[in-house]
Design a protein around this motif. Structure first.
Motif, PDB file in Angstrom:
ATOM      1  N   MET A 371      -4.373  32.672  10.491  1.00 20.37           N
ATOM      2  CA  MET A 371      -3.911  31.828   9.286  1.00 20.37           C
ATOM      3  C   MET A 371      -5.438  31.118   9.045  1.00 20.37           C
ATOM      4  SD  MET A 371      -1.861  28.164  10.164  1.00 20.37           S
ATOM      5  CE  MET A 371      -0.247  28.814  10.381  1.00 20.37           C
ATOM      6  N   ASP A 372      -5.327  30.416   7.749  1.00 17.47           N
ATOM      7  CA  ASP A 372      -6.530  30.017   7.387  1.00 17.47           C
ATOM      8  C   ASP A 372      -6.939  28.839   8.276  1.00 17.47           C
ATOM      9  OD1 ASP A 372      -6.860  31.581   5.054  1.00 17.47           O
ATOM     10  OD2 ASP A 372      -5.547  30.287   4.065  1.00 17.47           O
ATOM     11  N   ALA A 373      -8.419  28.866   8.782  1.00 18.48           N
ATOM     12  CA  ALA A 373      -8.910  28.171   9.632  1.00 18.48           C
ATOM     13  C   ALA A 373      -8.831  26.645   9.189  1.00 18.48           C
ATOM     14  CB  ALA A 373     -10.396  28.690  10.237  1.00 18.48           C
ATOM     15  N   PHE A 374      -9.275  26.469   7.950  1.00 19.80           N
ATOM     16  CA  PHE A 374      -8.980  25.103   7.299  1.00 19.80           C
ATOM     17  C   PHE A 374      -7.805  24.400   7.289  1.00 19.80           C
ATOM     18  CE2 PHE A 374      -8.614  27.739   3.593  1.00 19.80           C
ATOM     19  CZ  PHE A 374      -7.340  27.191   3.254  1.00 19.80           C
ATOM     20  N   ARG A 375      -6.621  25.120   7.597  1.00 17.32           N
ATOM     21  CA  ARG A 375      -5.357  24.222   7.740  1.00 17.32           C
ATOM     22  C   ARG A 375      -4.844  24.387   9.223  1.00 17.32           C
ATOM     23  NH1 ARG A 375      -0.579  27.310   6.770  1.00 17.32           N
ATOM     24  NH2 ARG A 375      -0.797  29.426   6.294  1.00 17.32           N
ATOM     25  N   ALA A 376      -5.253  25.322   9.934  1.00 18.62           N
ATOM     26  CA  ALA A 376      -4.598  25.488  11.223  1.00 18.62           C
ATOM     27  C   ALA A 376      -4.367  24.245  12.127  1.00 18.62           C
ATOM     28  CB  ALA A 376      -5.367  26.686  12.022  1.00 18.62           C
ATOM     29  N   PRO A 377      -5.582  23.450  12.263  1.00 23.76           N
ATOM     30  CA  PRO A 377      -5.353  22.334  13.222  1.00 23.76           C
ATOM     31  C   PRO A 377      -3.883  21.493  13.081  1.00 23.76           C
ATOM     32  CG  PRO A 377      -7.496  22.544  12.679  1.00 23.76           C
ATOM     33  CD  PRO A 377      -6.666  23.282  11.660  1.00 23.76           C
ATOM     34  N   ASP A 378      -3.612  21.380  11.712  1.00 19.53           N
ATOM     35  CA  ASP A 378      -2.358  20.346  11.574  1.00 19.53           C
ATOM     36  C   ASP A 378      -1.064  21.361  11.024  1.00 19.53           C
ATOM     37  OD1 ASP A 378      -3.615  17.929  11.940  1.00 19.53           O
ATOM     38  OD2 ASP A 378      -4.883  18.360  10.073  1.00 19.53           O
ATOM     39  N   ALA A 379      -1.240  22.531  11.295  1.00 13.13           N
ATOM     40  CA  ALA A 379      -0.203  23.527  10.767  1.00 13.13           C
ATOM     41  C   ALA A 379       0.837  24.071  11.972  1.00 13.13           C
ATOM     42  CB  ALA A 379      -0.976  24.964  10.217  1.00 13.13           C
ATOM     43  N   VAL A 380       1.751  24.523  11.650  1.00  6.83           N
ATOM     44  CA  VAL A 380       2.822  25.004  12.479  1.00  6.83           C
ATOM     45  C   VAL A 380       2.276  26.300  13.305  1.00  6.83           C
ATOM     46  CG1 VAL A 380       4.533  24.049  11.426  1.00  6.83           C
ATOM     47  CG2 VAL A 380       3.748  26.426  10.488  1.00  6.83           C
ATOM     48  N   PRO A 381       2.988  26.629  14.298  1.00  2.00           N
ATOM     49  CA  PRO A 381       2.537  27.980  15.101  1.00  2.00           C
ATOM     50  C   PRO A 381       2.221  29.264  14.226  1.00  2.00           C
ATOM     51  CG  PRO A 381       4.131  26.842  16.416  1.00  2.00           C
ATOM     52  CD  PRO A 381       4.146  26.298  14.930  1.00  2.00           C
ATOM     53  N   ALA A 382       3.142  29.481  13.187  1.00  4.72           N
ATOM     54  CA  ALA A 382       3.052  30.700  12.231  1.00  4.72           C
ATOM     55  C   ALA A 382       3.945  30.293  10.943  1.00  4.72           C
ATOM     56  CB  ALA A 382       3.473  31.908  12.917  1.00  4.72           C
ATOM     57  N   ASP A 383       3.370  30.764   9.920  1.00  5.63           N
ATOM     58  CA  ASP A 383       4.157  30.706   8.637  1.00  5.63           C
ATOM     59  C   ASP A 383       4.127  32.012   7.810  1.00  5.63           C
ATOM     60  OD1 ASP A 383       1.907  30.481   7.559  1.00  5.63           O
ATOM     61  OD2 ASP A 383       2.016  28.306   7.215  1.00  5.63           O
ATOM     62  N   TYR A 384       4.851  31.834   6.850  1.00  3.90           N
ATOM     63  CA  TYR A 384       4.940  33.118   6.125  1.00  3.90           C
ATOM     64  C   TYR A 384       4.330  32.894   4.542  1.00  3.90           C
ATOM     65  CZ  TYR A 384       6.999  37.007   3.418  1.00  3.90           C
ATOM     66  OH  TYR A 384       7.120  38.175   2.581  1.00  3.90           O
ATOM     67  N   SER A 385       3.654  34.021   3.949  1.00  4.83           N
ATOM     68  CA  SER A 385       3.215  33.682   2.498  1.00  4.83           C
ATOM     69  C   SER A 385       3.973  35.158   2.038  1.00  4.83           C
ATOM     70  CB  SER A 385       1.743  34.148   2.425  1.00  4.83           C
ATOM     71  OG  SER A 385       1.300  32.991   3.149  1.00  4.83           O
ATOM     72  N   PRO A 386       4.693  34.782   0.903  1.00  5.20           N
ATOM     73  CA  PRO A 386       5.547  35.954   0.376  1.00  5.20           C
ATOM     74  C   PRO A 386       4.342  36.731  -0.310  1.00  5.20           C
ATOM     75  CG  PRO A 386       6.728  33.822  -0.302  1.00  5.20           C
ATOM     76  CD  PRO A 386       5.225  33.532   0.653  1.00  5.20           C
ATOM     77  N   GLY A 387       4.716  38.036  -0.509  1.00  6.84           N
ATOM     78  CA  GLY A 387       4.061  38.910  -1.647  1.00  6.84           C
ATOM     79  C   GLY A 387       4.480  39.038  -2.913  1.00  6.84           C
ATOM     80  N   ALA A 388       3.953  39.813  -3.612  1.00  7.14           N
ATOM     81  CA  ALA A 388       4.142  39.901  -4.902  1.00  7.14           C
ATOM     82  C   ALA A 388       3.467  41.051  -5.467  1.00  7.14           C
ATOM     83  CB  ALA A 388       4.124  38.848  -5.943  1.00  7.14           C
ATOM     84  N   GLY A 389       3.852  42.116  -6.316  1.00  8.65           N
ATOM     85  CA  GLY A 389       3.239  43.045  -6.791  1.00  8.65           C
ATOM     86  C   GLY A 389       2.574  43.973  -5.820  1.00  8.65           C
ATOM     87  N   ASN A 390       1.177  44.024  -5.692  1.00 10.26           N
ATOM     88  CA  ASN A 390       0.462  44.582  -4.938  1.00 10.26           C
ATOM     89  C   ASN A 390       0.130  43.997  -3.543  1.00 10.26           C
ATOM     90  OD1 ASN A 390       0.322  47.248  -6.512  1.00 10.26           O
ATOM     91  ND2 ASN A 390      -1.122  46.460  -7.593  1.00 10.26           N
ATOM     92  N   ARG A 391       0.582  42.616  -3.620  1.00  8.70           N
ATOM     93  CA  ARG A 391       0.020  41.659  -2.453  1.00  8.70           C
ATOM     94  C   ARG A 391       1.243  41.915  -1.442  1.00  8.70           C
ATOM     95  NH1 ARG A 391       0.141  37.061  -5.068  1.00  8.70           N
ATOM     96  NH2 ARG A 391       2.036  36.252  -3.654  1.00  8.70           N
ATOM     97  N   PRO A 392       0.683  42.347  -0.215  1.00  6.08           N
ATOM     98  CA  PRO A 392       1.807  42.377   0.667  1.00  6.08           C
ATOM     99  C   PRO A 392       2.186  40.758   1.271  1.00  6.08           C
ATOM    100  CG  PRO A 392      -0.244  42.851   1.861  1.00  6.08           C
ATOM    101  CD  PRO A 392      -0.211  42.630   0.412  1.00  6.08           C
ATOM    102  N   GLY A 393       3.458  40.748   1.838  1.00  7.28           N
ATOM    103  CA  GLY A 393       3.696  39.551   2.697  1.00  7.28           C
ATOM    104  C   GLY A 393       2.806  39.400   3.708  1.00  7.28           C
ATOM    105  N   ARG A 394       2.748  38.166   4.214  1.00  2.00           N
ATOM    106  CA  ARG A 394       1.785  37.982   5.474  1.00  2.00           C
ATOM    107  C   ARG A 394       2.403  37.032   6.142  1.00  2.00           C
ATOM    108  NH1 ARG A 394      -1.877  37.334   1.297  1.00  2.00           N
ATOM    109  NH2 ARG A 394      -1.868  34.965   1.550  1.00  2.00           N
ATOM    110  N   VAL A 395       2.704  37.213   7.467  1.00  5.59           N
ATOM    111  CA  VAL A 395       2.826  36.250   8.710  1.00  5.59           C
ATOM    112  C   VAL A 395       1.385  35.617   8.856  1.00  5.59           C
ATOM    113  CG1 VAL A 395       3.692  35.761  11.110  1.00  5.59           C
ATOM    114  CG2 VAL A 395       4.976  37.565   9.607  1.00  5.59           C
TER     115      VAL A 395
END
Length: 594
Positions: A371-395
């Motif tokens: 996860m991006d370090a700048f948001r990790a301290p206040d974020a959940v244990p893991a989340d998901y970013s959907p992919g689109a086109g050539n961009r893969p989905g990311r846990v």
């Protein structure tokens, strides 16, 4: 601004054109053409108006632009929604296919909510510790493509517009102070810290510099040098100062005026605001007090299952087992890399089981990344970013402070965020042929989060959760989402304090303190959203049991799952009608073969 104004004129022209056409005597082909044109016009308007959303769905035409956050822009968008709603209501869909009629119904529903939501002026309190431009724009580099010189120039143009965007958002927040629309003070203090941390990152450490660390081979050395120099300059002269200025505003001027009550009941029109949040997030008409009672019943039911597992491990009650879990260092993370590796392991092992559960599988790839370090301290244990086109989905795995993170529910969260949860559902939706983009890329929290939560159970059905602590983690997730029904309605409807919310978690889960506090703060910042998980899961389980009972031996789990996912995200009431129709079709097909 020119493109923004032109898009409004174009959509307005469509409204006037369709409104002026006589309804009588239209052929079915004409009615279909008008509906399709209106849907496309609205989608194109959305892409032009919200260029970041266009980037998100893989449309690169507006990658050099940022949204307009001015009050005038919000007023225009409200007028547009009102006009578009009247347009779609007036469209005659007699004789069109069920899917085309559903397209109209979903568009009317979406626009009606936009019109209703406008009265609350949420744009006057646009940031919290989980959402806002300060976090969204720091993640731009992970959302945009960087394959050509033009891609880098688009990114540069956006960096140069950041001061304007932050100035507009700051002006909106000042209006919120005037109107009494303020998030809680303690959450705003987190926002100031987040923005300041991003502002002070220098050189390649800045999240904005990530694209110039490594260039594609197809970009010449000369162009690389030019682009790197221009982008680093924009980071230093535009992005970083905009973040520093925003952080100072939030810290010194804005946060001190933050509200001291935690629930949205304390805001203007607080009760109506929460009722709207609940209806929008759950796609149900359930009242907050009804949801609260449902949550308490679910807590009792799941607690019985947890007690049984605790006793199987030699503990007489849940309190002693939870205390053991909280104090056993072996159950906590050792390093960020270890936590990341666990998520990857569980995603990999589920991949081989998917054909047992689904007839249709997505084409888009899935990555497990930090996860991006700048948001990790206040974020959940893991989340998901959907992919689109050539961009893969990311846990996105939270590696922050791993030695204070329990690992019990990592397996369940991996199935939730990755496969067969969010990645499978979002990716399949995007790949459905013939479905209009507003449905392929749409999102109803109760459907998407309900599906992902339901997906956690599928791991057990294919033989996983072999470790009793991992199975307890799955039950903890069940409890976690049931507790949400209680504490979300508790704080926003029953005037609970933050301390009451935390204590309820402690009384009913073994969650670590860091996770508990992050979760509680999330519910306070995002009213109603946490209700979607359990209510959505319960509806899918209800529909599955209904199908199993009515179809008997003809019930096929793979076919049921494909039916749930076949039409993209849907409100729960529409999903229920869809599955009821699927059950009827299965019955008819079964009868015809006898």
């Amino acid at each position: 601004m020119l493109a923004r104004n032109l898009s409004k004129v174009t959509c307005g022209g469509v409204v006037l054109l369709f409104a002026s056409l006589p309804m009588q005597g239209q052929t079915q082909q004409t009615r279909k053409a008008k509906l399709d044109a209106a849907i496309n016009a609205e989608w194109q308007y959305e892409l032009r108006t919200y260029p970041e959303m266009a980037t998100y769905v893989g449309d690169t035409r507006y990658n050099d632009r940022l949204s307009d956050y001015s009050p005038e822009a919000y007023a225009r968008e409200e007028r547009h929604a009102e006009h578009a709603l009247q347009l779609f209501k007036a469209l005659d869909v007699t004789g069109l296919s069920e899917q085309e009629q559903l397209n109209k119904a979903l568009m009317v529903r979406q626009l009606s909510e936009e019109v209703e939501e406008a009265r609350f002026k949420d744009w006057e309190m646009p940031v919290n510790q989980m959402n806002g431009v300060h976090l969204d724009y720091a993640a731009l580099a992970s959302q945009m493509p960087f394959r050509t010189v033009k891609d880098y120039e688009n990114y540069l143009a956006r960096l140069q517009q950041l001061p304007r965007a932050f100035d507009q958002v700051t002006a909106d927040m000042r209006l919120g102070m005037r109107d009494g629309l303020m998030p809680p003070k303690y959450l705003l203090e987190k926002v100031a810290a987040e923005a300041q941390e991003i502002a002070q990152k220098k050189g390649v450490e800045s999240p904005f510099a990530a694209p110039v660390v490594k260039f594609p081979a197809g970009i010449s050395a000369t162009e690389q040098a030019r682009l790197k120099g221009a982008i680093v300059k924009a980071v230093e002269e535009d992005a970083a100062p905009a973040y520093a200025k925003f952080a100072a505003f939030v810290r010194t001027e804005y946060a001190p005026h933050g509200r001291t009550e935690y629930g949205v009941w304390s805001l203007p029109d607080g009760a109506a605001r929460y009722r709207f949040d609940v209806r929008q997030m759950t796609t149900t008409e359930l009242a907050p007090d009804e949801i609260h009672r449902m949550g308490l019943a679910q807590v009792t039911e799941i607690e019985a299952q947890m007690v049984a597992l605790a006793r199987s491990q030699g503990y007489s009650d849940l309190k002693s087992f939870n205390e053991h879990i909280r104090k056993d260092p072996a159950l906590y993370g050792k390093s960020g890399a270890q936590v990341l590796g666990l998520y990857q392991h569980y995603v990999d092992q589920m991949s081989g089981k998917l054909p047992q559960l689904f007839g249709r599988l997505p084409k888009n790839k899935l990555e497990v990344v930090p996860m991006d370090a700048f948001r990790a301290p206040d974020a959940v244990p893991a989340d998901y970013s959907p992919g689109a086109g050539n961009r893969p989905g990311r846990v996105n795995v939270n590696e922050y402070d791993p030695t204070h993170r329990l690992l019990l529910n990592v397996e369940a969260i991996a199935y939730h965020e990755g496969i067969p949860g969010h990645h499978l559902q979002f990716s399949i939706a995007q790949e459905i042929p013939g479905l209009p983009p507003f449905r392929r890329f749409g999102n109803y929290n109760a459907y998407s989060e309900g599906w992902a939560f339901y997906a956690e159970r599928l791991g057990k059905e294919v033989g996983f959760y072999q470790d009793p602590y991992s199975e307890y983690g799955r039950l903890e997730n069940e409890m976690w989402r049931s507790v949400r029904l209680v504490v979300d309605t508790g704080v926003h409807y029953d005037h609970w304090s933050r301390a009451q919310m935390i204590q309820f978690f402690r009384d009913h889960t073994a969650m670590d303190e860091q996770n508990i506090e992050t979760e509680v703060d999330r519910y306070i910042a995002w009213p109603g959203q946490a209700l979607a998980y359990k209510l959505g899961q319960m509806k899918i389980l209800e529909l599955r049991e209904r199908a199993r009972q009515q179809l008997g031996a003809r019930f096929d789990l793979r076919s049921f799952h494909d039916a749930v996912l076949a039409q993209g995200p849907l409100p729960l009431d529409v999903l229920e009608k869809t599955i009821d129709q699927w059950i009827a079709e299965q019955k008819a097909a079964g009868g015809a073969t006898r």
